[in-house]
Scaffold this motif. Structure first.
Motif, PDB file in Angstrom:
ATOM      1  N   PRO A   1       0.803  -1.225   0.000  1.00 51.42           N
ATOM      2  CA  PRO A   1       0.000   0.000   0.000  1.00 51.42           C
ATOM      3  C   PRO A   1       0.834   1.272   0.000  1.00 51.42           C
ATOM      4  O   PRO A   1       1.975   1.291   0.466  1.00 51.42           O
ATOM      5  N   TYR A   2       0.208   2.340  -0.499  1.00 49.43           N
ATOM      6  CA  TYR A   2       0.796   3.674  -0.455  1.00 49.43           C
ATOM      7  C   TYR A   2      -0.279   4.624   0.050  1.00 49.43           C
ATOM      8  O   TYR A   2      -1.400   4.658  -0.471  1.00 49.43           O
ATOM      9  N   ASN A   3       0.028   5.358   1.104  1.00 46.82           N
ATOM     10  CA  ASN A   3      -0.894   6.353   1.640  1.00 46.82           C
ATOM     11  C   ASN A   3      -0.072   7.499   2.212  1.00 46.82           C
ATOM     12  O   ASN A   3       0.443   7.415   3.327  1.00 46.82           O
ATOM     13  N   PRO A   4       0.083   8.587   1.444  1.00 44.43           N
ATOM     14  CA  PRO A   4       0.935   9.684   1.912  1.00 44.43           C
ATOM     15  C   PRO A   4       0.430  10.338   3.189  1.00 44.43           C
ATOM     16  O   PRO A   4       1.208  10.869   3.975  1.00 44.43           O
ATOM     17  N   SER A   5      -0.898  10.302   3.418  1.00 46.09           N
ATOM     18  CA  SER A   5      -1.429  10.922   4.638  1.00 46.09           C
ATOM     19  C   SER A   5      -1.044  10.147   5.884  1.00 46.09           C
ATOM     20  O   SER A   5      -1.039  10.702   6.993  1.00 46.09           O
ATOM     21  N   MET A   6      -0.709   8.854   5.721  1.00 41.50           N
ATOM     22  CA  MET A   6      -0.308   8.008   6.842  1.00 41.50           C
ATOM     23  C   MET A   6       1.197   7.784   6.904  1.00 41.50           C
ATOM     24  O   MET A   6       1.712   7.227   7.875  1.00 41.50           O
ATOM     25  N   GLY A   7       1.922   8.190   5.852  1.00 41.27           N
ATOM     26  CA  GLY A   7       3.349   7.908   5.805  1.00 41.27           C
ATOM     27  C   GLY A   7       3.639   6.453   5.496  1.00 41.27           C
ATOM     28  O   GLY A   7       4.674   5.912   5.914  1.00 41.27           O
ATOM     29  N   VAL A   8       2.743   5.805   4.750  1.00 40.18           N
ATOM     30  CA  VAL A   8       2.897   4.393   4.397  1.00 40.18           C
ATOM     31  C   VAL A   8       3.261   4.283   2.927  1.00 40.18           C
ATOM     32  O   VAL A   8       2.616   4.900   2.070  1.00 40.18           O
ATOM     33  N   GLY A   9       4.300   3.500   2.625  1.00 36.28           N
ATOM     34  CA  GLY A   9       4.685   3.317   1.234  1.00 36.28           C
ATOM     35  C   GLY A   9       6.013   2.617   1.119  1.00 36.28           C
ATOM     36  O   GLY A   9       6.383   1.817   1.986  1.00 36.28           O
TER      37      GLY A   9
END
Length: 487
Positions: free
Chosen positions: A139-147
């Motif tokens: 997953p990629y989620n810039p709002s969570m800092g995940v990537g």
């Protein structure tokens, strides 16, 4: 069954196979990314060979079983032969998602590798644990800092309106790498690899209900564990609400063979895919440039300006460029109509009679350097009943020269904001066409600033006439579908 919210908004992560060794680039995709992206949840680093060593200030531990309670997302960065045991452990613990970064499964096209992949399926059957992959980045989620780490020096964390999913990890990374240069930003993303469990249909349906996502982009070689009929049925329900852009890999016989060795995909006939996606209202593109351009156009142009644009108004300095532009767009089925006599007279009244043209394309000659003349002309053209859309041709190095020679520092910002003020008053779409003839250091600096302000103002930009024509063709097809769907 675990909610995809836990995949994209995880409170805890574990990286199995994490290492401090610079030679272990696999786990580094994630150990580096979580630090650079600013993930604030709990991260567990697992590797029995490196217990006690530090990664991002956290001690490596020997086993998932040292963690109390289920983990939302577990990354597998270990050998393929070890993955089944890890999956068994996650199922037993109730961990929610396993991102199998590990490759070496059905994409090898060997009986042993296919059997290993089937074993993973059988292990999770009947459990609440889900697998993403194998052979993926997750997953990629810039709002969570995940990537994951894409290699760019400054990760892009700006909030966007595009969600993407990609069967190819390389294409997923490229989307993130080119984001700033094409003014495309993302809400969510997913690299899903071989799709033995979580698949393209899951991603499509999740993105469709995400309120921040306005455009969905998919790179697919097949539908994975989802039935093709289910995928196209869902696609048909979603496209009237949100545009879906599909780049289908494996379009030729040789490409299909390459797809099989890439992700183990069974690509199917491209003609069948094209027919089914068009019936469902999706845009299907042939290559990366088309993919990125269609995403940029749909994500940047405000929805209230989505319309069928066949008749183009062109403001192009120079006779040669005018001829080139007229040829380029008419070859793709667009019209460059002569403006009404009333519009021509309005423009002629503010121009000298020599070295200018007012019919369409419009050439302002040297008078185009005068701000009042320039913006009045754009306004007059946009008000002409023969024109559906206005395109302003202005090479980016010309803007860089303006910054350096005429107005000084700030000219590119001023020009972009002035276009923004203009388009607020226009009912019709306005697109900036800024080819790059000389890309030096100064032009590069001006370009990034200029296109970012244009994006904020709802003005798409393109660097190629041909690529703009192709992107507009996709927009026209989609708007035509929307009109037909409403009947």
């Amino acid at each position: 069954m675990a909610s995809l919210d836990d995949l994209f908004y995880p409170k805890s992560l574990a990286i199995v196979g994490a290492s401090t060794s610079p030679l272990n680039f696999g786990s580094g995709f994630f150990t580096i990314a979580m630090e650079e992206l600013g993930y604030e949840g709990k991260v567990y680093y697992i590797n029995p060979k490196h217990v006690g060593e530090l990664i991002n200030g956290e001690k490596i531990i020997g086993s998932l079983d040292e963690v109390e309670g289920p983990i939302d997302v577990v990354y597998s960065c270990i050998r393929a032969s070890l993955v089944p045991e890890l999956v068994r452990q996650c199922v037993r613990r109730g961990d929610k998602f396993i991102i199998v970064f590990t490759s070496g499964f059905s994409e090898l096209l060997t009986n042993e590798a296919i059997a290993l992949e089937n074993e993973l399926r059988s292990i999770i059957r009947g459990s609440s644990t889900r697998i993403v992959g194998p052979n993926c980045l997750g997953p990629y989620n810039p709002s969570m800092g995940v990537g994951w780490n894409t290699g760019i020096s400054e990760p892009i964390l700006k909030k966007g309106n595009v969600a993407f999913a990609s069967q190819s990890g390389g294409h997923a990374s490229t989307l993130l790498r080119i984001a700033a240069g094409r003014a495309i930003y993302f809400t969510l993303g997913l690299s899903f690899g071989n799709q033995i469990d979580l698949n393209s249909l899951d991603a499509l349906e999740y993105f469709a209900q995400n309120q921040d996502t306005e455009v969905i982009a998919l790179y697919m070689e097949d539908t994975g564990s989802a039935k093709g009929s289910d995928f196209f049925k869902a696609l048909k329900k979603i496209t009237p609400k949100k545009p879906v852009i599909i780049w289908k890999g494996g379009q030729t016989e040789s490409g299909a063979r390459a797809a099989a060795s890439h992700t183990g995909a069974m690509s199917g006939s491209f003609n069948m895919w094209r027919s089914m996606t068009k019936q469902a209202g999706s845009m299907i593109v042939r290559n990366g440039d088309e993919f990125w351009d269609a995403i940029h156009l749909l994500a940047t142009l405000p929805k209230n300006k989505w319309r069928i644009c066949k008749n183009l108004g062109l403001l192009i300095p120079g006779g040669g460029h005018s001829v080139e532009g007229t040829d380029a767009f008419t070859q793709f089925g667009f019209n460059v109509p002569v403006l009404t006599r009333e519009t021509q007279d309005k423009i002629a009244n503010i121009l000298p009679s020599v070295n200018t043209s007012v019919k369409n394309p419009i050439d302002l000659g040297a008078s185009g350097m005068l701000e009042t003349v320039f913006f009045k002309t754009l306004k007059f053209m946009a008000e002409d009943p023969n024109v559906d859309l206005v395109i302003n041709f202005q090479p980016i190095d010309w803007i860089a020269m303006g910054e350096a020679q005429f107005v000084g520092v700030g000219y590119s910002r001023y020009a972009a904001r002035s276009y923004g003020r203009l388009v607020k008053k226009l009912e019709k779409p306005f697109i900036q066409l800024s080819p790059i003839f000389n890309f030096d250091k100064k032009t590069a600096q001006v370009f990034s600033t200029f296109i970012e302000i244009l994006r904020q103002k709802g003005i798409p930009h393109f660097t190629s006439m041909r690529r703009l024509a192709v992107a507009l063709s996709h927009l026209n097809e989609y708007v035509q579908f929307l009109k037909h769907d409403k009947k």
